[in-house]
Design an enzyme around this catalytic site. Structure first.
Site, PDB file in Angstrom:
ATOM      1  N   GLY A 211       0.840  -1.200   0.000  1.00 48.22           N
ATOM      2  CA  GLY A 211       0.000   0.000   0.000  1.00 48.22           C
ATOM      3  C   GLY A 211       0.868   1.239   0.000  1.00 48.22           C
ATOM      4  O   GLY A 211       1.969   1.248  -0.572  1.00 48.22           O
ATOM      5  N   GLU A 212       0.324   2.310   0.627  1.00 49.86           N
ATOM      6  CA  GLU A 212       0.986   3.634   0.704  1.00 49.86           C
ATOM      7  C   GLU A 212       1.416   4.155  -0.673  1.00 49.86           C
ATOM      8  O   GLU A 212       2.336   4.964  -0.783  1.00 49.86           O
ATOM      9  CB  GLU A 212       2.153   3.648   1.716  1.00 49.86           C
ATOM     10  CG  GLU A 212       3.383   2.844   1.349  1.00 49.86           C
ATOM     11  CD  GLU A 212       4.464   2.817   2.466  1.00 49.86           C
ATOM     12  OE1 GLU A 212       5.627   3.062   2.144  1.00 49.86           O
ATOM     13  OE2 GLU A 212       4.123   2.565   3.640  1.00 49.86           O
ATOM     14  N   GLY A 213       0.753   3.687  -1.737  1.00 53.33           N
ATOM     15  CA  GLY A 213       1.050   4.159  -3.084  1.00 53.33           C
ATOM     16  C   GLY A 213       2.292   3.549  -3.710  1.00 53.33           C
ATOM     17  O   GLY A 213       2.702   3.959  -4.809  1.00 53.33           O
TER      18      GLY A 213
END
Lengths: 335, 335
Positions: free
Chosen positions: B302-304
């Site tokens: 996650g977190e881009g």
């Protein structure tokens, strides 16, 4: 600098070459597991960081210097009508490389690789392998050592590629000699052959195989290969001697390196394959080599383009590996 | 700047938003076919260049400015024991982003994206959706507009990501509400749940679905989603209004955007999915959305991070598209 004296020496090289540094890999794994992410959450980026740690022999490898080497050669088998482009395109594309106009130039600039293009006697194509051995042993050894000499021992990673009108036919012939099957198993459209062109490719390959095999892998390189294929083998070996991990490109580049695998599989342990080409023989070849490509983008350009694209992924893997904070450094609670 | 007045307005937005510029795409294709390579030989890099041309409305799009937006939120459903990490980790990771220690920081630096992290009322988690609607309509609209307001209209591409302990449970609940199936179809280990943790996730999701569905997609966002999910929807819409192509990240980010797809599939036409996550629900979701991810690296952070990695691929696509010589410019013979 590595110099190979005889082609037959290559079969005995692996015992004397560097191997993966397991302690460095373990130290890199311990670092990965301390970073602010669930263990394994960066997936293949983590594997790539560990691979680079093992071959560079350090827990925190860096890519300060990336070298890209593109070898170009011409092939007598073009007399069999195996390629829709005229053979002059090999030299024209080498000029394009020198003037910065090709895909590989853009990708090397973007991903920070020093590009060198080595044109190997383009005015003297190899012999047509349907009629005679493509190269003499001396010619093969000369190209192999030219490839080895081109490797910068200060590089942290080496991108390999090739250019040579007709060389998807050469690659298919090498794969058939090394791994068996039918000509059709290894023959694809290359730069864009139509059905008749594909039939000419298969016929040329069948004729070459009938004339020159069975033979050893290094003999196959001489009889069916070309100078850029031999140079790729030399560069792979010189990189190994300097513990430089290698990014191979697509079908043609991987087929050249496969000569070393067929000689001794250990000789390609330091090599990644940058991408899975859409040239259909490449997937079969990757399976034969047991290699999982870094990327799969339906590319089929050659000239090192898929390997240079994958260099950006290696840089991403190391950016995370070296730049991320640990749980302790960041004050983040663990699970 | 886009401002959404009512959640129910979103269903009618698509007719008024920009669409792909087919003329720009055709001009980009003509350029691709003039470059010094066999047509199509750069594979998916060519497709990506055409996609960017269509959405930027120019034959030669460039990424002068790339923005990465990471939205963070906290979730009441964590009371159901759905995540092995304490909820405090959301704020700790936001601090880590601000201090440059996370994977997304390294990837944005490497690939040239301006990173902004928007923490959305972390001290006020949403309600536990097993007990009550997660958010009121007002809360949902506020987060959605916060996402829209964060988009830099001068950006050439937008990377979207999220952080929120417990939000793989939220994503699975949204997917189940939007696309049906069983809780197990959409539930994975997330940050690392064991078998018991997975069972708690499935039970929480089942309870939320039983309590809150059937409902419209936007109602599902409010009842089962969270602030970072609503903000992602707002950012996707604001990007569309400014013709900015979007790189969505993995399962959680894509599930948030899927609320828009379920409302009107046209709302995600300008969105690419940066990577296929190893969180098992993501592949099912990609199939439901008809999206082919740019990369497949078994990442699940996650977190881009997967979207920021894919940004490097977009840069490569445009480097080739804009930087390569044509056959005419390079004096290379055509087939």
């Amino acid at each position: 600098m590595m110099k190979i004296e005889r082609l037959s020496d290559i079969a005995g090289l692996a015992d004397g070459l560097p191997t993966a540094d397991i302690a460095a890999r373990d130290a890199a794994l311990a670092r990965q597991n301390s970073l602010t992410k669930p263990p394994g959450a960066l997936g293949r980026l983590e594997e790539l960081a560990l691979f680079l740690a093992a071959w560079r022999g350090t827990a925190q490898p860096r890519i300060a210097r990336a070298q890209a080497l593109i070898f170009a050669g011409n092939h007598g088998v073009c007399a069999q009508g195996v390629n829709p482009f005229p053979q002059a395109v090999t030299a024209q594309m080498v000029d394009n490389f020198h003037h910065g106009g090709a895909a590989i130039n853009q990708l090397c600039t973007l991903n920070g690789a020093d590009l060198q293009v080595i044109a190997l006697e383009l005015d003297h194509p190899t012999a047509d392998f349907t009629q005679a051995p493509a190269m003499t042993g001396t010619e093969t050894l000369g190209a192999l050592n030219a490839g080895a000499a081109a490797v910068d021992p200060r590089a942290d990673v080496l991108v390999l590629g090739e250019m040579g009108i007709g060389n998807s036919t050469v690659a298919a012939a090498l794969c058939l000699a090394l791994f068996g099957g039918d000509p059709a198993d290894w023959t694809g459209p290359g730069t864009g052959s139509d059905a008749e062109g594909m039939a000419r490719k298969r016929a040329a390959i069948a004729a070459g195989i009938a004339r020159h095999t069975p033979c050893s892998p290094m003999e196959a390189l001489a009889r069916l290969g070309g100078r850029e294929q031999a140079a790729i083998c030399g560069a792979v070996l010189a990189a190994r001697a300097a513990r430089i991990p290698v990014l191979l490109d697509g079908f043609i580049c991987t087929a050249a390196a496969a000569v070393l695998h067929a000689t001794d599989p250990r000789l390609l342990q330091h090599c990644l394959v940058g991408h899975a080409s859409s040239e259909p023989g490449h997937r079969r070849l990757l399976t034969a080599l047991g290699k999982v490509p870094v990327l799969d983008f339906e590319m089929r350009l050659g000239e090192g383009s898929g390997a240079a694209l994958a260099l950006g992924i290696l840089r991403a893997a190391l950016a995370c590996h070296n730049g991320m904070a640990t749980f302790a450094e960041a004050g983040v609670s663990e699970a």
